[in-house]
Design an enzyme around this catalytic site. Structure first.
Site, PDB file in Angstrom:
ATOM      1  N   TYR A  14      13.947  15.923  25.113  1.00 31.84           N
ATOM      2  CA  TYR A  14      14.585  15.247  23.852  1.00 31.84           C
ATOM      3  C   TYR A  14      15.765  14.573  24.709  1.00 31.84           C
ATOM      4  O   TYR A  14      17.359  14.410  25.064  1.00 31.84           O
ATOM      5  CB  TYR A  14      15.581  16.474  23.518  1.00 31.84           C
ATOM      6  CG  TYR A  14      14.896  17.765  22.895  1.00 31.84           C
ATOM      7  CD1 TYR A  14      13.409  17.209  22.027  1.00 31.84           C
ATOM      8  CD2 TYR A  14      14.522  19.065  23.293  1.00 31.84           C
ATOM      9  CE1 TYR A  14      13.222  18.501  21.670  1.00 31.84           C
ATOM     10  CE2 TYR A  14      13.348  19.946  23.566  1.00 31.84           C
ATOM     11  CZ  TYR A  14      12.852  19.455  21.976  1.00 31.84           C
ATOM     12  OH  TYR A  14      12.003  21.084  21.660  1.00 31.84           O
ATOM     13  N   TYR A 142      12.693  27.072  13.148  1.00 30.01           N
ATOM     14  CA  TYR A 142      12.151  25.978  14.499  1.00 30.01           C
ATOM     15  C   TYR A 142      11.168  26.855  14.792  1.00 30.01           C
ATOM     16  O   TYR A 142      11.553  27.893  15.361  1.00 30.01           O
ATOM     17  CB  TYR A 142      13.397  25.545  15.302  1.00 30.01           C
ATOM     18  CG  TYR A 142      12.209  24.759  16.164  1.00 30.01           C
ATOM     19  CD1 TYR A 142      12.435  23.432  16.449  1.00 30.01           C
ATOM     20  CD2 TYR A 142      11.591  25.461  17.806  1.00 30.01           C
ATOM     21  CE1 TYR A 142      12.075  22.736  17.617  1.00 30.01           C
ATOM     22  CE2 TYR A 142      11.416  24.656  18.611  1.00 30.01           C
ATOM     23  CZ  TYR A 142      11.525  23.453  18.556  1.00 30.01           C
ATOM     24  OH  TYR A 142      10.336  23.095  19.285  1.00 30.01           O
ATOM     25  N   ASP A 243       7.141  34.153  13.747  1.00 29.61           N
ATOM     26  CA  ASP A 243       7.283  33.955  15.294  1.00 29.61           C
ATOM     27  C   ASP A 243       8.078  34.506  16.500  1.00 29.61           C
ATOM     28  O   ASP A 243       9.433  33.880  16.319  1.00 29.61           O
ATOM     29  CB  ASP A 243       7.777  31.732  14.826  1.00 29.61           C
ATOM     30  CG  ASP A 243       7.544  30.648  15.860  1.00 29.61           C
ATOM     31  OD1 ASP A 243       7.955  31.747  16.717  1.00 29.61           O
ATOM     32  OD2 ASP A 243       7.980  29.892  16.208  1.00 29.61           O
ATOM     33  N   LYS A 272       6.613  31.558  25.562  1.00 32.12           N
ATOM     34  CA  LYS A 272       7.762  31.764  26.583  1.00 32.12           C
ATOM     35  C   LYS A 272       8.273  32.847  26.872  1.00 32.12           C
ATOM     36  O   LYS A 272       7.315  32.750  28.609  1.00 32.12           O
ATOM     37  CB  LYS A 272       9.503  31.943  25.458  1.00 32.12           C
ATOM     38  CG  LYS A 272      10.032  31.201  25.049  1.00 32.12           C
ATOM     39  CD  LYS A 272      11.262  30.897  24.453  1.00 32.12           C
ATOM     40  CE  LYS A 272      11.492  29.590  23.341  1.00 32.12           C
ATOM     41  NZ  LYS A 272      11.808  28.010  24.312  1.00 32.12           N
TER      42      LYS A 272
HETATM   43  N1  PMP Z   1       8.459  28.446  18.348  1.00 36.51           N
HETATM   44  C1  PMP Z   1      10.162  29.055  18.575  1.00 36.51           C
HETATM   45  C2  PMP Z   1      11.040  29.912  17.395  1.00 36.51           C
HETATM   46  C3  PMP Z   1      11.028  28.763  20.036  1.00 36.51           C
HETATM   47  O1  PMP Z   1      11.774  28.816  20.325  1.00 36.51           O
HETATM   48  C4  PMP Z   1       9.945  27.415  20.805  1.00 36.51           C
HETATM   49  C5  PMP Z   1      10.348  27.017  21.861  1.00 36.51           C
HETATM   50  N2  PMP Z   1      11.800  26.271  21.651  1.00 36.51           N
HETATM   51  C6  PMP Z   1       8.628  27.410  20.108  1.00 36.51           C
HETATM   52  C7  PMP Z   1       8.139  27.982  18.381  1.00 36.51           C
HETATM   53  C8  PMP Z   1       7.446  26.634  20.975  1.00 36.51           C
HETATM   54  O2  PMP Z   1       7.249  26.923  21.911  1.00 36.51           O
HETATM   55  P1  PMP Z   1       6.925  25.786  22.919  1.00 36.51           P
HETATM   56  O3  PMP Z   1       8.064  24.747  23.816  1.00 36.51           O
HETATM   57  O4  PMP Z   1       6.350  26.176  24.544  1.00 36.51           O
HETATM   58  O5  PMP Z   1       6.010  24.817  22.465  1.00 36.51           O
END
Ligand code: PMP
Length: 423
Positions: A14, A142, A243, A272
């Site tokens: 970003y 998100y 998620d 993560k």
């Molecule tokens: N879903 C959520 C809730 C996240 O916090 C993130 C990462 N910021 C993602 C999906 C995307 O994961 P990545 O950055 O490993 O592609």
């Protein structure tokens, strides 16, 4: 390090290449500290974006990777399998909410969200209901930066409105307002309920971040709300995609945020912290019903297969990380972090520029009234030995669970000093 080259040629997340934000050269990391090239040690309050649960340079994790490296760093997963993947998937089935028995190993969080969406669509296709192809997501949610995931992020406040014309059009329910710990009144879920009732023929699934809305605002919402969404999905025969890429593996105080509401989603995404912040690996788990539907459907297979699927190095270190977590008093540590964050950030509640202060599990959030100057706040925190990455109005910390009381005090007092001042 050639920082001039970095500034001109390397995209950071970003970021602009014309007006690049400051980047700090890291030489190594150990325990909860990141060491800059000039020798300064910074307490990592970000756990490298939610991932480094056990801190850095962790002997058990390093050893697991070394052992696996000597056997096989990678092999294709098409037509071949291996012990690290089997062991990991067994563990994931065991520790995730009940009923999630089938595992797809992806290579990043966003890809696991793509996989989850495809699972839901392929499932409804297999049931003779291809019209059930829309998702219902939450405002301020998100789910990642790839096209399928972007289409489920908040189209108004989200980062992706530039692409709006190219994205699949989904439905959005209001951000849950009931705070964590409270019973959800009917008003808070009414609009979601109406959207579900009016659109159930075209809705495949509800997708949400359970309990903690992360990058879209660091909000903690009611477990009762989540329970009611699960019940609505059952009532109207929609799937629930949870998620847990950010919340998985204990961050919210339970192993999975869904555990706060004692619910199981139909599809769960993880990423993560899966490898303890060492390698890129993610997973999408689903129920038997979904897997059997997909495999009895027209395609007969699930249509996805990344090159680095089930990478054995990543699976081995994920196994070691989960083992280390399960054998540690992680829940006591996370509870203690929550208490300390709550107490030590409390003075900011009365600071002029601060709108809200909140903590849940090992996550502490200070929401300012106005967006902060990221570079300035970051520099002031670095002077106090702390690494955080403010975002808009939010300055938040989610440290490794192994952080000591003293280091966490240093972190919170730096936040209090700097954010008290900026206000
Ligand atoms: N879903 C959520 C809730 C996240 O916090 C993130 C990462 N910021 C993602 C999906 C995307 O994961 P990545 O950055 O490993 O592609």
């Amino acid at each position: 390090m050639d920082l001039e080259f970095d500034r001109k040629h390397i995209w950071h997340p970003y970021a602009s290449l014309i007006n690049p934000p400051p980047v700090y050269p890291v030489a190594r990391a150990e325990g909860v500290r990141i060491f800059l090239e000039d020798g300064r040690g910074l307490i990592d309050g970000m756990s490298s974006w939610w991932s480094a649960l056990h801190g850095y340079n962790v002997p058990e994790l390093n050893q697991a990777m070394r052992n696996q490296m000597d056997k096989m760093s990678h092999v294709m997963f098409g037509g071949l399998t291996h012990e690290p993947a089997i062991e990991l998937c067994k563990k994931l089935v065991e520790i995730t909410p009940p009923g999630l028995n089938r595992v797809f190993l992806a290579d990043s969080g966003s890809v696991s969200v793509e996989v989850a969406i495809k699972m839901a669509l392929q499932f409804w296709h297999s049931q003779g209901k291809p019209g059930k192809s829309k998702l219902l997501a939450l405002r301020n949610g998100y789910h990642g930066d790839t096209f399928g995931a972007m289409a489920t992020c908040d189209p108004v406040t989200g980062m992706h409105h530039l692409f709006a014309g190219q994205l699949s059009q989904h439905l959005f329910a209001p951000t849950p307002q009931t705070p964590f710990g409270q019973t959800c009144p009917d008003e808070d879920i009414r609009e979601l309920e109406q959207l579900v009732a009016q659109n159930s023929e075209q809705l495949a699934a509800v997708i949400l971040e359970p309990i903690v809305q992360g990058a879209g605002g660091m909000r903690f919402y009611s477990a009762d709300y989540l329970r009611r969404v699960r019940a609505l999905c059952d009532e109207y025969d929609l799937l629930l995609i949870a998620d847990e890429i950010a919340t998985g593996f204990g961050r919210s105080g339970k192993m999975f945020a869904c555990d706060h509401a004692a619910i199981s989603p139909d599809i769960l995404t993880l990423g993560k912290a899966l490898t303890g912040g060492t390698m890129t690996l993610a997973a999408a788990l689903c129920s038997d019903r979904i897997a059997e539907g997909i495999c009895n459907g027209e395609a007969g297979v699930f249509m996805h297969g990344p090159t680095f699927m089930g990478n054995p190095l990543a699976c081995s270190v994920a196994n070691a990380s989960i083992q280390l977590l399960l054998s540690s008093p992680w829940q006591e540590r996370v509870t203690a972090i929550e208490q300390q964050l709550t107490e030590q950030l409390a003075p900011l509640k009365s600071a002029q520029g601060v709108a809200d202060v909140r903590a849940l599990g090992a996550i502490g959030v200070v929401e300012m009234r106005e967006p902060v100057n990221m570079a300035k706040v970051q520099e002031a925190l670095i002077e106090r030995g702390i690494w955080l990455r403010p975002f808009g109005k939010l300055v938040y910390a989610m440290p490794p669970y192994v952080i000591s009381k003293e280091d966490l005090s240093q972190l919170t007092s730096a936040m209090v000093d700097v954010l008290g001042e900026t206000s």
